[in-house]
Design a protein around this motif. Structure first.
Motif, PDB file in Angstrom:
ATOM      1  N   PRO A  70     -21.155 -27.837  75.335  1.00 10.09           N
ATOM      2  CA  PRO A  70     -21.030 -27.088  73.996  1.00 10.09           C
ATOM      3  C   PRO A  70     -19.563 -26.620  73.615  1.00 10.09           C
ATOM      4  CG  PRO A  70     -22.742 -26.182  75.669  1.00 10.09           C
ATOM      5  CD  PRO A  70     -22.091 -26.987  76.424  1.00 10.09           C
ATOM      6  N   THR A  71     -18.708 -26.337  74.728  1.00 14.19           N
ATOM      7  CA  THR A  71     -17.273 -26.062  74.425  1.00 14.19           C
ATOM      8  C   THR A  71     -16.507 -27.530  73.937  1.00 14.19           C
ATOM      9  OG1 THR A  71     -16.367 -26.728  76.824  1.00 14.19           O
ATOM     10  CG2 THR A  71     -17.234 -24.614  76.307  1.00 14.19           C
ATOM     11  N   GLU A  72     -17.504 -28.710  74.130  1.00 17.14           N
ATOM     12  CA  GLU A  72     -16.588 -29.856  73.621  1.00 17.14           C
ATOM     13  C   GLU A  72     -17.328 -30.295  72.373  1.00 17.14           C
ATOM     14  OE1 GLU A  72     -15.346 -32.039  77.944  1.00 17.14           O
ATOM     15  OE2 GLU A  72     -17.557 -32.346  77.166  1.00 17.14           O
ATOM     16  N   ILE A  73     -18.460 -30.244  72.099  1.00 16.86           N
ATOM     17  CA  ILE A  73     -19.107 -30.809  70.950  1.00 16.86           C
ATOM     18  C   ILE A  73     -18.917 -29.982  69.687  1.00 16.86           C
ATOM     19  CG2 ILE A  73     -21.364 -29.573  71.279  1.00 16.86           C
ATOM     20  CD1 ILE A  73     -20.735 -33.473  70.801  1.00 16.86           C
ATOM     21  N   ASN A  74     -18.767 -28.642  69.831  1.00 15.64           N
ATOM     22  CA  ASN A  74     -18.863 -28.062  68.467  1.00 15.64           C
ATOM     23  C   ASN A  74     -17.424 -28.153  67.748  1.00 15.64           C
ATOM     24  OD1 ASN A  74     -21.477 -26.560  68.032  1.00 15.64           O
ATOM     25  ND2 ASN A  74     -20.925 -25.970  70.143  1.00 15.64           N
ATOM     26  N   THR A  75     -17.473 -28.082  66.278  1.00 12.72           N
ATOM     27  CA  THR A  75     -16.140 -27.965  65.668  1.00 12.72           C
ATOM     28  C   THR A  75     -15.200 -26.847  65.879  1.00 12.72           C
ATOM     29  OG1 THR A  75     -17.142 -26.515  63.658  1.00 12.72           O
ATOM     30  CG2 THR A  75     -17.388 -29.133  63.441  1.00 12.72           C
ATOM     31  N   LEU A  76     -13.892 -27.140  65.565  1.00 15.37           N
ATOM     32  CA  LEU A  76     -13.136 -26.039  65.721  1.00 15.37           C
ATOM     33  C   LEU A  76     -13.528 -24.731  65.208  1.00 15.37           C
ATOM     34  CD1 LEU A  76     -10.271 -24.861  67.219  1.00 15.37           C
ATOM     35  CD2 LEU A  76      -9.274 -25.730  65.034  1.00 15.37           C
TER      36      LEU A  76
END
Length: 521
Positions: A395-401
């Motif tokens: 989840p820390t990688e897949i979401n937009t900034l």
């Protein structure tokens, strides 16, 4: 190097070490708190203090902690960016400290419930923040390994709690359970010492308009004596700025998301993160972390002392295999390790179910019990190499900034509410369903193999901005046949785009400087 603020460790490897130490301490506490209550609730001093609670009451005593964790995780949606990463960790730690004191001094069920919920709020805040803080400050080549190291520390905390409660089980009186609960304050002390002297996430600093400070932090994280003019630092900085400017121009609100106005892929990415965290809990891991000794006593029919010894041994096995994933998570990627781990878990539950069903029919309890225990241990091994670390990292990688904090918080909240469900149903499930209880986990863990294969893109060997670029290509819902989404190596298209984007931004800055210079003349 620009900037005059002093950070613990200074820069380079030492600074990264202390960042990792803070994140690892958060997860070590999380693991400790998972294991400590399971060791406490089977002890006679504890049961006597709280009037010998039945199975339903024991499950409620255990699971209310997860409701607090859920609330704490949700709270970071609103206060996480405002407080910043280090201050959020310190705030969560304060909640944990208060909760630990209330629990360790409890004389009634009500006081214990309050302490469990209060400590849970802090744990929810910290676990929502630690992973994203690590991902936002780590190099993409080591991001997975660092988060796996956090998970290994989580298991170290779990192992520590098992050995501590085992040792104190030989002591009569309330200290047998009060001291293990009070020991939580040790983890709080470490966070209080480190976090005030850590840098803020450079990506969050850019969101807040503190670009010079963000550039300085990126240079310090890159290594010792690295200048803010370093080409690699500048490329990363300009890429982050460009991504933020693009997403700022298409800012996403909760109302936009509810009305379907969010940019393409934003909601989907958040769902993928939440789904991965749900898999972490629905694998059944907290049956064997919170309740391993309880399950061994009531399902496998071993003695209390043997159940404690096996719990301690199981935690050591768990720790060893969690360290194995340090080398495998980047080498084989998120998808492959998640599929392999889930298939192994499903297989273990099949054998456990068969063994316990034969025991229920009066066959050789001793031999079948050994088989069941062996596959419980093997379950720990399979879980540790994939389903342990990947769901916390993903989840820390897949979401937009723009939605990274919100997305990680919602994903963590999903983890905690699923955690609550599993912890709440386990004691009555074991008591009322017997061996049939384990069929549920066969079906669920088996489904993870299919879901991961069909829907989940690879995030290993990619910058966080690469993920944005992937979804800008509008990949279909089913990604198993999309090479750009599933290949392990970083796609050449992403590397070329990063260099091109950095060159374009650099040229834009030079043009602006020329205009300003000509106006000044």
């Amino acid at each position: 190097m620009a900037g005059s603020r002093k950070y613990i460790g200074g820069s380079g490897a030492r600074l990264n070490f202390f960042l990792s130490l803070a994140a690892c301490t958060v997860l070590a506490f999380y693991g400790y708190d998972q294991g400590v209550f399971g060791g406490v609730i089977i002890g006679k001093p504890f049961l006597s203090q709280f009037n010998n609670p039945d199975d339903n009451t024991v499950s409620t005593m255990t699971s209310v902690y997860n409701l607090g964790c859920f609330g704490g995780a949700v709270s970071t949606i609103f206060v996480g960016d405002r407080l910043g990463r280090p201050r959020t960790l310190m705030t969560g730690t304060t909640w944990i400290l208060i909760g630990a004191i209330i629990q360790a001094s409890a004389f009634s069920r009500g006081q214990l419930y309050v302490g469990r919920v209060v400590a849970g709020v802090g744990t929810g805040m910290n676990t929502s923040t630690a992973g994203i803080y690590q991902s936002e400050t780590a190099k993409f080549s080591s991001r997975g390994q660092l988060v796996v190291l956090q998970m290994a520390m989580c298991i170290f905390g779990f192992m520590l709690s098992n050995w501590l409660t085992f040792g104190f089980s030989y002591i009569d009186g309330p200290i047998a359970w009060r001291f293990p609960l009070a020991f939580q304050v040790v983890f709080c002390a470490v966070i209080y010492v480190i976090c005030p002297f850590l840098p803020e996430s450079p990506r969050l600093l850019i969101r807040k308009g503190r670009n010079e400070e963000a550039l300085d932090v990126l240079a310090r994280l890159a290594g010792e004596n690295i200048s803010t003019d370093d080409e690699e630092v500048r490329n990363l900085y300009t890429t982050i700025v460009a991504t933020f400017e693009m997403e700022k121009a298409h800012a996403i609100t909760w109302i936009d998301m509810l009305k379907g106005r969010a940019p393409f892929g934003a909601v989907r990415r958040m769902i993928l993160g939440c789904g991965m965290q749900a898999m972490n809990q629905l694998s059944g891991i907290n049956i064997t972390s919170y309740y391993f000794a309880y399950v061994l006593i009531h399902a496998v029919k071993v003695s209390e002392q043997l159940s404690r010894i096996l719990s301690c041994a199981g935690s050591v096995n768990y720790l060893v295999f969690s360290l194995v994933s340090y080398w495998t998570i980047e080498r084989f990627g998120r998808r492959r390790m998640m599929i392999f781990s889930s298939a192994g878990i499903c297989t273990c539950f099949i054998i456990i179910t068969i063994a316990l069903s034969f025991m229920d029919k009066g066959h050789d309890d001793h031999s079948l019990g050994i088989v069941a225990i062996f596959f419980f241990f093997l379950f720990f091994s399979f879980f540790a190499v994939g389903c342990l670390g990947v769901p916390w990292l993903y989840p820390t990688e897949i979401n937009t900034l723009e939605l990274r904090t919100k997305g990680a918080a919602i994903a963590t909240a999903t983890n905690w509410i699923m955690n609550y469900m599993v912890v709440q149903v386990t004691p009555p499930g074991v008591a009322n369903l017997g061996w049939r209880f384990w069929i549920v986990w066969i079906v669920i863990s088996g489904s993870f193999v299919v879901v991961t294969f069909l829907f989940y893109p690879e995030t290993s060997h990619r910058t966080l901005e690469d993920i944005d670029l992937l979804f800008s290509t509008r990949p279909g819902i089913f990604i198993f046949n999309n090479k750009l989404a599933t290949q392990l190596a970083r796609p050449a298209e992403f590397i070329e785009r990063e260099s091109q984007q950095a060159a374009e931004i650099e040229a834009s800055y030079l043009d602006k400087e020329k205009v300003l210079h000509s106006e000044a003349v």
